[in-house]
Motif scaffolding. Sequence first.
Motif, PDB file in Angstrom:
ATOM      1  N   THR A 237     -24.941  -7.134  29.982  1.00 33.94           N
ATOM      2  CA  THR A 237     -25.494  -8.303  30.651  1.00 33.94           C
ATOM      3  C   THR A 237     -25.897  -7.917  32.069  1.00 33.94           C
ATOM      4  N   ALA A 238     -27.044  -8.421  32.519  1.00 31.14           N
ATOM      5  CA  ALA A 238     -27.492  -8.163  33.889  1.00 31.14           C
ATOM      6  C   ALA A 238     -28.000  -9.443  34.524  1.00 31.14           C
TER       7      ALA A 238
ATOM      8  N   GLY B 163     -32.528 -12.351  34.481  1.00 37.91           N
ATOM      9  CA  GLY B 163     -31.432 -11.614  33.854  1.00 37.91           C
ATOM     10  C   GLY B 163     -31.678 -11.415  32.377  1.00 37.91           C
ATOM     11  N   ALA B 164     -30.728 -10.771  31.718  1.00 37.19           N
ATOM     12  CA  ALA B 164     -30.884 -10.481  30.300  1.00 37.19           C
ATOM     13  C   ALA B 164     -29.523 -10.219  29.664  1.00 37.19           C
ATOM     14  N   THR B 165     -29.474 -10.430  28.345  1.00 36.81           N
ATOM     15  CA  THR B 165     -28.298 -10.099  27.530  1.00 36.81           C
ATOM     16  C   THR B 165     -28.757  -9.202  26.392  1.00 36.81           C
TER      17      THR B 165
ATOM     18  N   ARG C  11     -31.954 -10.856  24.572  1.00 38.79           N
ATOM     19  CA  ARG C  11     -32.424 -12.180  24.979  1.00 38.79           C
ATOM     20  C   ARG C  11     -32.607 -12.167  26.496  1.00 38.79           C
ATOM     21  N   ASN C  12     -33.736 -12.675  26.979  1.00 36.31           N
ATOM     22  CA  ASN C  12     -34.048 -12.581  28.405  1.00 36.31           C
ATOM     23  C   ASN C  12     -33.391 -13.682  29.228  1.00 36.31           C
ATOM     24  N   VAL C  13     -32.120 -13.915  28.974  1.00 38.88           N
ATOM     25  CA  VAL C  13     -31.291 -14.794  29.800  1.00 38.88           C
ATOM     26  C   VAL C  13     -29.906 -14.147  29.888  1.00 38.88           C
ATOM     27  N   PRO C  14     -29.283 -14.181  31.054  1.00 36.78           N
ATOM     28  CA  PRO C  14     -27.928 -13.645  31.145  1.00 36.78           C
ATOM     29  C   PRO C  14     -26.930 -14.606  30.528  1.00 36.78           C
TER      30      PRO C  14
ATOM     31  N   VAL D 271     -24.361  -5.697  36.855  1.00 35.94           N
ATOM     32  CA  VAL D 271     -24.390  -5.227  35.468  1.00 35.94           C
ATOM     33  C   VAL D 271     -22.985  -5.307  34.898  1.00 35.94           C
ATOM     34  N   ARG D 272     -22.875  -5.834  33.688  1.00 37.39           N
ATOM     35  CA  ARG D 272     -21.578  -5.983  33.027  1.00 37.39           C
ATOM     36  C   ARG D 272     -21.683  -5.423  31.619  1.00 37.39           C
TER      37      ARG D 272
END
Length: 453
Positions: free
Chosen positions: A36-37, A60-62, A77-80, A155-156
């Motif tokens: 995840t970012a 962000g993104a997932t 997916r373009n959402v965190p 970043v995770r």
Amino acid sequence: MTTSDAYVTDTAATTGASDVLLAEAARHGADAEVWTAWHETDELVCRAATVERRSDVSSGATALTVWAEGNEGYAVRNVPGATDPALVTTALAIGRVLAAADAAPAPRTDRASHTPPAAPPARIDDAATARLRALTESTGDLEIELRARADRTRVRLHRAGTAPAQYDTGVAQLFARITARGEGTGYIGHQLFGRTMEGILDATERTELAELVGLARILASRPATVLDHDDLLVDGRVFCRLLTLIAPAFLLDSVLEGRSPLKDDIGERVASPGVTLLDDPTAADSPLPTPWDGEGTPTGPTVLVEDGVLRGFLSSRRTAAEAGAPATGSAHRGANGEMPTVQPGHLVLSHTDDLGTEIRAGRTVLHVVQANGAHTSNPITGDFSIGANAVLVGPDGSSRNAGNITLAGNVFELLRSIDGHDGRVRVNRSNNSFVAGPGIWTRSLTVGHQDGA
């Protein structure tokens, strides 16, 4: 609520989302990992002591990777903090489709470490804004435009059965556009990168801006009709762009696919003696420090060329497994969580011989100061032809406009023909990859006037 407060709140609110995806993957009998970012970007454009545009953008993104039945699947997916179970079923379906391809490497057994936040990430605050406005004050013959950008990223990485790992990073960027008007119009652009906006502005005030203004005014003067010169100095601004052309040759996936002309040259001389090529995203001067890559592999220094001899290539988990070698931590994701690809993080070329700047006793130097785009370039063969601007520097330090020129040659041959450097390191950026190097003295390039004069 400030942008910073929103950034912290958003990341805190969505850190548990990875648990949902991991649990859903387990329900399907799959091992999984969630990347995840969260991104924040400030941008500010100043011209003629006026703020022309300002923007603050969050994104962000997932990205989900699953392993099931010996297959590896991927979905983004373009959402965190996304929790949609369709991400799991999509990743599993992709894994089944890719099953006929090369076997996927097993999930990592070691872990990326949790990294405490470093220094506060770059921002364009009120003090930086005031400095930018002051730096763009212009005169009648001169126009200065500065485009500042500050990126912050958290970043995770969360693997099933382990605690999440996380790091914060960021980069400051300043693009200067200087236009001078004299007998003609002279233009020069330059980019600076660093970890803080204050550091970049300090460098701009101390040395960079005055040098750029001087070059723009020279380029606005009547150009020389002939290019008579004794020596050739390619500024780091230009050399880094040329070096970017052949960075793919140092990637292991290019080697495995037969696209790198260096594929059989381990242990062979591929550059001049004294040349070292090192990739290290953790270096103190790396504009975008990252402790581990997009797959969780720890990053660190990787020597590609040592004293002119090829020592290795950059790799990801998959390419390293195929080659039977350890991964170098060079799998990078794009801003939208794209599947990791092998890229350099902070690629630096250095040379042991400092031959000084463009002033040489008894010699006239053609100093190529700016590239104006690649007319032709081939990253496989290394052949290129580019438009450029240059100045002719006499033995007494006097400078004349050399006009618009063409610079042609082969970058692999250029690596083998570097006589020394000028001590001024420049940086070029391509997405999240940075390439740095000094100006180089060389005899291997062909120079001509663009207009054929």
